[in-house]
Structures are given as C-alpha cells and as structure tokens.
Design a protein around this motif. Structure first.
Motif, mmCIF file in Angstrom:
data_model
loop_
_atom_site.group_PDB
_atom_site.id
_atom_site.type_symbol
_atom_site.label_atom_id
_atom_site.label_comp_id
_atom_site.label_asym_id
_atom_site.label_seq_id
_atom_site.Cartn_x
_atom_site.Cartn_y
_atom_site.Cartn_z
ATOM 1 N N TYR A 1 -5.976 1.214 0.299
ATOM 2 C CA TYR A 1 -4.841 0.772 1.087
ATOM 3 C C TYR A 1 -5.246 0.621 2.547
ATOM 4 O O TYR A 1 -6.264 1.154 2.996
ATOM 5 C CB TYR A 1 -3.690 1.783 0.979
ATOM 6 C CG TYR A 1 -3.129 1.933 -0.403
ATOM 7 C CD1 TYR A 1 -2.309 0.954 -0.949
ATOM 8 C CD2 TYR A 1 -3.425 3.055 -1.173
ATOM 9 C CE1 TYR A 1 -1.788 1.086 -2.235
ATOM 10 C CE2 TYR A 1 -2.914 3.205 -2.453
ATOM 11 C CZ TYR A 1 -2.103 2.213 -2.982
ATOM 12 O OH TYR A 1 -1.600 2.351 -4.258
ATOM 13 N N GLY B 1 -2.853 3.604 8.001
ATOM 14 C CA GLY B 1 -1.526 3.639 8.598
ATOM 15 C C GLY B 1 -1.566 3.486 10.099
ATOM 16 O O GLY B 1 -0.585 3.062 10.724
ATOM 17 N N ASN B 2 -2.717 3.793 10.688
ATOM 18 C CA ASN B 2 -2.864 3.746 12.138
ATOM 19 C C ASN B 2 -4.353 3.758 12.445
ATOM 20 O O ASN B 2 -5.154 4.211 11.622
ATOM 21 C CB ASN B 2 -2.167 4.969 12.768
ATOM 22 C CG ASN B 2 -1.915 4.791 14.254
ATOM 23 O OD1 ASN B 2 -2.474 3.902 14.884
ATOM 24 N ND2 ASN B 2 -1.063 5.651 14.804
ATOM 25 N N THR C 1 -1.914 7.185 5.817
ATOM 26 C CA THR C 1 -0.496 6.964 5.502
ATOM 27 C C THR C 1 -0.191 5.504 5.177
ATOM 28 O O THR C 1 0.951 5.169 4.846
ATOM 29 C CB THR C 1 0.394 7.400 6.682
ATOM 30 O OG1 THR C 1 0.060 6.612 7.842
ATOM 31 C CG2 THR C 1 0.188 8.875 7.009
ATOM 32 N N GLY C 2 -1.178 4.634 5.247
ATOM 33 C CA GLY C 2 -0.958 3.214 4.989
ATOM 34 C C GLY C 2 -0.600 2.937 3.540
ATOM 35 O O GLY C 2 -1.042 3.637 2.621
ATOM 36 N N THR C 3 0.197 1.890 3.329
ATOM 37 C CA THR C 3 0.659 1.563 1.966
ATOM 38 C C THR C 3 0.352 0.125 1.543
ATOM 39 O O THR C 3 0.610 -0.248 0.404
ATOM 40 C CB THR C 3 2.181 1.780 1.874
ATOM 41 O OG1 THR C 3 2.840 0.973 2.864
ATOM 42 C CG2 THR C 3 2.538 3.248 2.088
ATOM 43 N N GLY D 1 -3.233 9.548 11.324
ATOM 44 C CA GLY D 1 -2.333 8.957 10.336
ATOM 45 C C GLY D 1 -2.955 7.817 9.562
ATOM 46 O O GLY D 1 -2.253 6.995 8.970
ATOM 47 N N ARG D 2 -4.257 7.772 9.525
ATOM 48 C CA ARG D 2 -4.955 6.691 8.833
ATOM 49 C C ARG D 2 -4.657 6.690 7.329
ATOM 50 O O ARG D 2 -4.672 5.631 6.700
ATOM 51 C CB ARG D 2 -6.470 6.797 9.068
ATOM 52 C CG ARG D 2 -6.876 6.484 10.506
ATOM 53 C CD ARG D 2 -8.375 6.578 10.728
ATOM 54 N NE ARG D 2 -8.727 6.140 12.070
ATOM 55 C CZ ARG D 2 -9.973 6.063 12.552
ATOM 56 N NH1 ARG D 2 -10.993 6.389 11.770
ATOM 57 N NH2 ARG D 2 -10.188 5.647 13.781
ATOM 58 N N HIS E 1 -8.577 4.527 2.304
ATOM 59 C CA HIS E 1 -7.897 3.715 3.305
ATOM 60 C C HIS E 1 -8.902 3.036 4.229
ATOM 61 O O HIS E 1 -9.903 3.627 4.628
ATOM 62 C CB HIS E 1 -6.942 4.584 4.128
ATOM 63 C CG HIS E 1 -5.797 5.111 3.333
ATOM 64 N ND1 HIS E 1 -4.566 4.502 3.306
ATOM 65 C CD2 HIS E 1 -5.713 6.187 2.503
ATOM 66 C CE1 HIS E 1 -3.756 5.186 2.505
ATOM 67 N NE2 HIS E 1 -4.439 6.213 2.010
#
Length: 426
Positions: free
Chosen positions: A157, A160-161, A168-170, A165-166, A226
């Motif tokens: 994935y 996310g950031n 946390t991406g979806t 928070g890397r 990620h």
C-alpha cells in the motif's frame, strides 16, 4: 537495453576480440615464415658476395643488391619488432579483461553499458558545480531483498505520510510481494526527527524483475508493506537499470548504491555512485529547465517552490565527477574510505537522485554499510566532524558537472577511464 540485446552486444564484443586475437596470431605466423625465407635469401647473397669479393670481382649488381638487402633488413627488423610489441600488449590487455571473470547480478547489477557501470570517458566536459561544505555528512540508506516464492504474499500500500505514519496508507499499489513475516522496516519518527528516503528494491522470485519503492516501511511482523511503487513497474536486472524508486528523480533504487563490503574491502568500487544534495541551495528549476535532465525522468513534485539553486546544469539526474587532473594527494585525503570514494568519483562519477531537504550531503548506501563502516574503522560514516567528515566534504567540493553526459554519450564519451564491467554470470 533489453536482455537479448545486452547478450548479443556482449557476444559481439567477445567474437570481435577473438577475431582480433586470431588476426594477430596469423600475422605473427606470417611474419615468422617470411622472416625465415628472407634470412635464407640474405645468406645466399652474402655467400655469393663473399666469393666475388675474394676474387676481386664484386659486381655492380651485387653491390646494389647488397645495399637493397641491408636497407630492407633494417626496415624488416623494425617492422617485426613493432609487431611483436603490439602482440604482447594486446595479449596483456586480453588477460586483464578475461581474468576478472563474471559478476553477480545481485551485487553488481545491470548491463555493462548501463549508466551505473559506464566509466567517465576521455571526452568528458567538466563544468564547476560549486558544491560547498555542508553541516552534515551522511548515508542515504537503501533496502534490498531477494524474494522467495515460498514466503507469504503481502499486499503493498501507499505510505500514509512521508513523516511518521507511513504504515497507515490504504491506497493499493497493485502488487503483492512474497516476504518473510520477520521483515521489519521502521516508521519515520518525530522525536528525534527522522524521515529517511528508504528507497528499496526487491528481486522477484523469477530472478530477473526488480520492484522498487520509496519510502519503504513495514511496521509490524506479518503486516502489509508500504511505499510508493516505481510508476514504471518492474525493471529488468539485466537491462539499463535507469528507472527506479528514487521519487525525486525517477532513478534506480539499487543502481549506484554502495554495497556492503565496498568501503571496507581491498577492491576498488567499480560503478557510479548516487548523491543526495540540498535542493533549496543547489538544484535549479525553471519552465525551460524543470529540475531534471537525462537520465532522470522527473523532479520533486514541489520542485518549482523547493529548488532555489542558480546553476541550470545542476538538477536531478546530473552526473557529477572529480576531474581527471585532480589527485587524492592534492585533496589531502586522510582516510582509506575517502580514498576509495575518490577513485570511484573520478572513474565513474555520481548521479544526483534526490533532495536532502536540509544542509547535508549524502551518498546512497545499502542498509548495513553504516554499521559495517563503524565496526571496521572505529568512527562514524554519518558525522558532523572528524577526519572522515573533512574528507567527505573535500570530495563533494571537488565534484564537477559532466556537461556532455547523454544517452549516446554516457560518461561524456571517448575512451573509458577504466575497463567495462564483465558480463553477468548468473
């Protein structure tokens, strides 16, 4: 270059070398056979001249022929001597290229004429880069993995950031990777502030395809992976190796990386390097020069606001190298690792692949190199002071732009400073 073309090119060079060596051997045999015949003729004429001289009847014809033979002998000996020397030199060159053997694609990837393996050429045109001393010397650590089809498939994935928070991406990257559950790549942190690029390359189970991501993260055992996927998809490890996961330039994650052992063993580094410099201070952007040049495909998405350098030739993808007239002694380098880096930067150069984001100079290194460096030398690769820091800054200040580097002129063209990489053996 495709795999088939690379192999055909290597085969062509090998056949050409064999033909040249056969030609030299044939010429040598021809010279030896003719030299024997020539010496026999000389001996016969000398014997006849001796008896004519003894009888006081040395004819004008004999005098003329003797003169011709003596002049011819001198010319022949000169020619034969040159031929032997040329043959010996050619054999020496052949040995120096054949004794190096074949290379491992994982440790030394891509085609011999890839940008990562082509040396600087004799026609390279150097322009000042005017890179100054930075506050910090560091390694941009990269992650490389050979995958096994027996490991569990895990989805990839988006991060996310870029900061914390890397994981946390979806957003799906459209691919799953067979990775062992214990493979962990930590998240970025805010205390201390740490947001590494984490460019990465995964060699798929087919032994040929590289999948590349940045910034790589996997925060929990058995969890999802990620990282933004290289937008061009899989890259052939036998090919030109240009495209990859460095999202500031679009260049390779694995090509040009300093591998484990290369700074600590007694062998020279035989490939180009990668550098990361501060975009705000050095990298240029305008409508006509959009922050990158070949072989880079892109610049940072915010390059228009991020790059404030004043030299239009210094952008993502620029090839930097130490000019041929500079010596390690002249730079007064003090550390063995810096002397190895000097050789690599002069013989192969380094490509700009990302923005440091602050006043620091980076060399791209495989994960583990920094720890290995410390264990071997007793001081840090990532540092703001000391002898290695001083040497590191001297190297960056000595770098110049290879202005005529291009797809048909890799390294500037002309005679390469060192021999090309041997063929891949696996």
């Amino acid at each position: 270059m495709t795999t088939n073309k690379a192999r055909k090119y290597t085969a062509f060079l090998r056949q050409l070398g064999q033909k040249k060596r056969h030609s030299l051997r044939s010429n040598s045999k021809f010279k030896i056979q003719n030299s024997k015949l020539f010496l026999i003729l000389i001996a016969q004429r000398a014997r006849r001249a001796y008896f004519e001289f003894k009888r006081g009847q040395l004819s004008n014809v004999t005098r003329v022929l003797l003169t011709i033979f003596l002049v011819s002998l001198l010319l022949f000996l000169s020619y034969a001597s040159t031929g032997v020397t040329m043959s010996q030199n050619t054999n020496h060159i052949a040995k120096s290229t054949t004794t190096q053997g074949k290379r491992d694609k994982w440790l030394w990837p891509f085609a011999s004429n890839s940008i990562w393996n082509m040396p600087i050429g004799s026609r390279a045109v150097y322009r000042p880069a005017k890179i100054q001393q930075a506050k910090y010397a560091s390694g941009d650590e990269e992650y490389f993995y050979k995958l096994n089809s027996n490991d569990p498939q895990r989805p990839v994935y988006s991060p996310g950031n870029f900061g914390p928070g890397r994981c946390t991406g979806t957003q799906s990257m459209g691919i799953s990777l067979p990775v062992p559950d214990n493979l962990i790549v930590p998240d970025a942190t805010s205390q201390p502030y740490y947001t590494p690029n984490n460019a990465s390359a995964f060699l798929m189970p087919d032994g040929k395809t590289l999948e590349q991501f940045e910034p790589l993260a996997r925060c929990t055992a058995g969890g999802s992976v990620h990282g933004w996927r290289n937008p061009w998809g899989g890259v052939d490890i036998y090919g030109d190796g240009i495209k990859g996961g460095h999202l500031g330039s679009g260049l390779s994650s694995i090509g040009g990386s300093i591998r484990k052992g290369e700074l600590t063993n007694n062998q020279p580094i035989r490939h180009a390097l990668k550098v990361v410099i501060w975009g705000e201070k050095y990298l240029y952007y305008s409508r006509t020069v959009p922050g990158y040049r070949w072989p880079a495909y892109i610049a940072d998405s915010n390059a228009a606001n991020q790059y404030h350098g004043t030299n239009p030739k210094l952008v993502q993808g620029t090839l930097l190298a130490i000019p041929r007239n500079v010596t390690a002694a002249r730079l007064k380098l003090q550390t063995p690792a810096a002397k190895k880096l000097f050789q690599a930067l002069q013989n192969y150069g380094a490509y700009v692949v990302d923005d440091a984001g602050w006043d620091a100079h980076y060399l791209c290194v495989e994960k583990g190199v920094v720890e290995e460096f410390r264990a071997t030398y007793g001081y840090d690769f990532q540092t703001a002071n000391g002898k290695f820091y001083d040497d590191f800054m001297k190297l960056f200040k000595a770098l110049h732009i290879v202005d005529n580097n291009g797809p048909k002129n890799i390294g500037g063209g002309g005679t390469p400073r060192v021999s090309l990489a041997p063929p891949i053996g696996n």
